[in-house]
Design a protein around this motif. Structure first.
Motif, short mmCIF file in Angstrom:
data_model
loop_
_atom_site.label_atom_id
_atom_site.label_comp_id
_atom_site.label_asym_id
_atom_site.label_seq_id
_atom_site.Cartn_x
_atom_site.Cartn_y
_atom_site.Cartn_z
N PRO A 149 -30.79 -11.63 -6.67
CA PRO A 149 -29.56 -12.28 -6.24
C PRO A 149 -29.60 -12.59 -4.74
N GLY A 150 -28.77 -13.50 -4.33
CA GLY A 150 -28.73 -13.86 -2.92
C GLY A 150 -28.73 -15.38 -2.77
N SER A 151 -29.14 -15.80 -1.60
CA SER A 151 -29.11 -17.24 -1.32
C SER A 151 -30.47 -17.86 -1.63
N TRP A 152 -30.49 -18.61 -2.70
CA TRP A 152 -31.70 -19.36 -3.04
C TRP A 152 -31.68 -20.67 -2.27
N GLU A 153 -32.86 -21.09 -1.85
CA GLU A 153 -32.90 -22.33 -1.08
C GLU A 153 -33.65 -23.38 -1.86
N VAL A 154 -33.10 -24.57 -1.86
CA VAL A 154 -33.73 -25.68 -2.56
C VAL A 154 -33.95 -26.81 -1.58
N MET A 155 -35.19 -27.26 -1.52
CA MET A 155 -35.54 -28.35 -0.62
C MET A 155 -35.83 -29.58 -1.48
N VAL A 156 -35.13 -30.66 -1.19
CA VAL A 156 -35.42 -31.92 -1.87
C VAL A 156 -35.98 -32.86 -0.84
N ARG A 157 -37.08 -33.48 -1.14
CA ARG A 157 -37.74 -34.25 -0.11
C ARG A 157 -38.43 -35.47 -0.71
N GLN A 158 -38.27 -36.59 -0.04
CA GLN A 158 -38.97 -37.79 -0.46
C GLN A 158 -39.12 -38.73 0.73
N ALA A 159 -40.34 -39.15 0.97
CA ALA A 159 -40.63 -40.15 1.99
C ALA A 159 -39.98 -39.82 3.33
N GLY A 160 -40.10 -38.57 3.73
CA GLY A 160 -39.57 -38.19 5.03
C GLY A 160 -38.07 -38.02 5.05
N HIS A 161 -37.43 -38.15 3.91
CA HIS A 161 -36.02 -37.87 3.83
C HIS A 161 -35.86 -36.60 3.04
N GLY A 162 -35.05 -35.72 3.51
CA GLY A 162 -34.95 -34.49 2.76
C GLY A 162 -33.80 -33.65 3.22
N VAL A 163 -33.52 -32.65 2.44
CA VAL A 163 -32.42 -31.79 2.78
C VAL A 163 -32.71 -30.41 2.20
N LEU A 164 -32.27 -29.40 2.91
CA LEU A 164 -32.44 -28.02 2.46
C LEU A 164 -31.06 -27.49 2.16
N THR A 165 -30.88 -26.99 0.96
CA THR A 165 -29.56 -26.53 0.60
C THR A 165 -29.63 -25.11 0.06
N THR A 166 -28.54 -24.40 0.18
CA THR A 166 -28.50 -23.01 -0.22
C THR A 166 -27.64 -22.86 -1.46
N ILE A 167 -28.14 -22.13 -2.42
CA ILE A 167 -27.40 -21.91 -3.66
C ILE A 167 -27.21 -20.41 -3.82
N PRO A 168 -25.98 -19.94 -3.82
CA PRO A 168 -25.77 -18.51 -4.02
C PRO A 168 -25.97 -18.13 -5.49
N VAL A 169 -26.75 -17.11 -5.71
CA VAL A 169 -26.94 -16.61 -7.07
C VAL A 169 -26.35 -15.21 -7.12
N ALA A 170 -25.46 -15.02 -8.06
CA ALA A 170 -24.71 -13.76 -8.10
C ALA A 170 -25.59 -12.63 -8.62
N ASP A 171 -25.22 -11.44 -8.22
CA ASP A 171 -25.88 -10.23 -8.68
C ASP A 171 -25.64 -10.07 -10.19
N PRO A 172 -26.67 -9.81 -10.96
CA PRO A 172 -26.45 -9.69 -12.41
C PRO A 172 -25.50 -8.54 -12.75
N ALA A 173 -25.49 -7.50 -11.93
CA ALA A 173 -24.62 -6.36 -12.22
C ALA A 173 -23.16 -6.79 -12.20
N SER A 174 -22.78 -7.54 -11.15
CA SER A 174 -21.40 -7.99 -11.06
C SER A 174 -21.12 -9.04 -12.13
N GLU A 175 -22.15 -9.78 -12.50
CA GLU A 175 -21.96 -10.81 -13.51
C GLU A 175 -21.65 -10.18 -14.87
N ASN A 176 -22.33 -9.06 -15.14
CA ASN A 176 -22.10 -8.41 -16.42
C ASN A 176 -20.70 -7.83 -16.53
N SER A 177 -20.19 -7.34 -15.42
CA SER A 177 -18.88 -6.71 -15.46
C SER A 177 -17.79 -7.75 -15.72
#
Lengths: 162, 214
Positions: free
Chosen positions: A84-112
């Motif tokens: 769990p935590g902040s996963w980062e995704v980079m999308v990139r094409q021809a010198g254009h790109g962006v880095l974005t953060t996706i929060p992924v929840a802890d499975p323990a809290s998800e189960n509850s």
């Protein structure tokens, strides 16, 4: 060209309920939560066939998964729920790109939490945009002010020497 | 053609700032040597506004879509004012429109500003190199060359910067192909901007020729 990266967090997306027991083959299914990203240029044109790199929260140096977006600029992946935590995704094409953060929840809290609750929790994440977050009106006013600044400078220096 | 944040390594960004610093200092020194340094500020300021807006004007060049840059035009019309004008324009583009970025401001300014200064010198060479041409044609041809080459050289620098800075974990072949496609889209754009520069310069030559003396 600026990119607008919108994320749609799709929970409980994949479910294979294939009844298949033949020749000793067993198929099990479970529900996993996937993340779908959709990347587009500022013009609204989808970023087709752009390269996508997914990084885990623990190792931001080495990509955990690589792939390319489809014709609509979409890409989906299933984050490892044990990290769990902040996963980062980079999308990139021809010198254009962006880095974005996706929060992924802890499975323990998800189960509850119950299933609809999880979906509600995911709601705030459903639209993460790295852009400035200004509305078109605000952006129009800002651009107008900047242009007026340039024109004002021109007028100031154009009044000549007195 | 703006390079956003997070694409280039930190060393390249720092080098970009160093080059931009030097070029700004040199341009400002050249401006300060003029008899009246502030005389051309109105012209420079208005063209900075045009430069600022131009990057939002998209021209579909299949398969990509490119946007106007106008750096060659600024160079031809403004001379040494073009570099500070482009630097200021890029700063506001990064801040307001989100084109480019603050860390890559130096790289972008060098990439677009130095070809603009070259465009200025190409245009100024019309009176030495292009002597055999008759007058309206001479100005027209050299303004076209300035406008088109200013953009063309920028596109080449962009291509080089991206190709030599592809991170190891990316599929280099695909990225290279994508950059090449985008760069080829800048050839028609160079012609469009060249024609645009010619039209503006010939118009200025008719109505206010002293603006082109710079």
């Amino acid at each position: 060209m600026r990119l607008n990266l919108t994320l749609a967090l799709t929970l409980g997306l994949a479910g294979w309920a294939l009844p298949a027991i033949a020749h000793g083959v067993t198929v099990e299914h479970r529900q996993v939560s996937s993340v779908e990203i959709s990347a587009q240029f500022e013009t609204g044109e989808p970023m087709a066939n752009a390269q996508v790199l997914v990084y885990t929260p623990d190792n931001p140096a080495e990509p955990w998964q690589q792939g390319t977006t489809d014709d609509q600029g979409r890409f989906s992946f299933t984050p490892d729920a044990s990290q769990p935590g902040s996963w980062e995704v980079m999308v990139r094409q021809a010198g254009h790109g962006v880095l974005t953060t996706i929060p992924v929840a802890d499975p323990a809290s998800e189960n509850s939490a119950s299933s609809p609750g999880t979906e509600a929790d995911a709601e705030p994440n459903s639209l993460i945009s790295p852009s400035t977050g200004l509305s078109p009106v605000q952006q129009g006013i800002t651009i107008g002010s900047v242009i007026w600044g340039f024109i004002g400078t021109a007028l100031f220096f154009a009044r000549g020497k007195r | 053609m703006h390079i956003p944040d997070g694409i280039l390594p930190a060393q390249v960004c720092a080098a970009g700032y160093a080059i931009t610093g030097l070029a700004t200092w040199y341009s400002l020194r050249q401006i300060n040597r003029k008899p009246d340094p502030t005389a051309e500020i109105p012209k420079a300021s208005l063209l900075t506004a045009a430069f600022f807006v131009a990057s939002s004007i998209y021209i579909p060049v299949p398969p990509a879509s490119v946007h106007l840059i106008l750096n060659g035009l600024l160079g031809v019309v403004l001379g040494y004012f073009a570099f500070p004008a482009i630097l200021i324009g890029l700063f506001f583009q990064a801040l307001v429109i989100g084109h480019g970025g603050i860390t890559t401001l130096g790289v972008n300014a060098a990439m677009m500003g130095i070809p603009a200064l070259l465009a200025y010198h190409i245009f100024q060479s019309r009176n030495t190199v292009g002597k055999m041409l008759k007058e309206p044609t001479r100005t027209g041809v050299f303004s076209f060359l300035g406008g088109a080459l200013g953009l063309g050289i920028s596109a080449l620098i962009f291509l080089g910067l991206i190709i030599f800075n592809i991170p190891a974990e990316l599929d280099a072949g695909a990225e290279r192909a994508a950059v090449l496609t985008l760069s080829i889209g800048h050839i028609p754009l160079a012609i469009i901007e060249g024609m645009f520069t010619t039209m503006l310069v010939l118009f200025l030559r008719r109505v206010k020729p002293e603006l082109l003396e710079g």
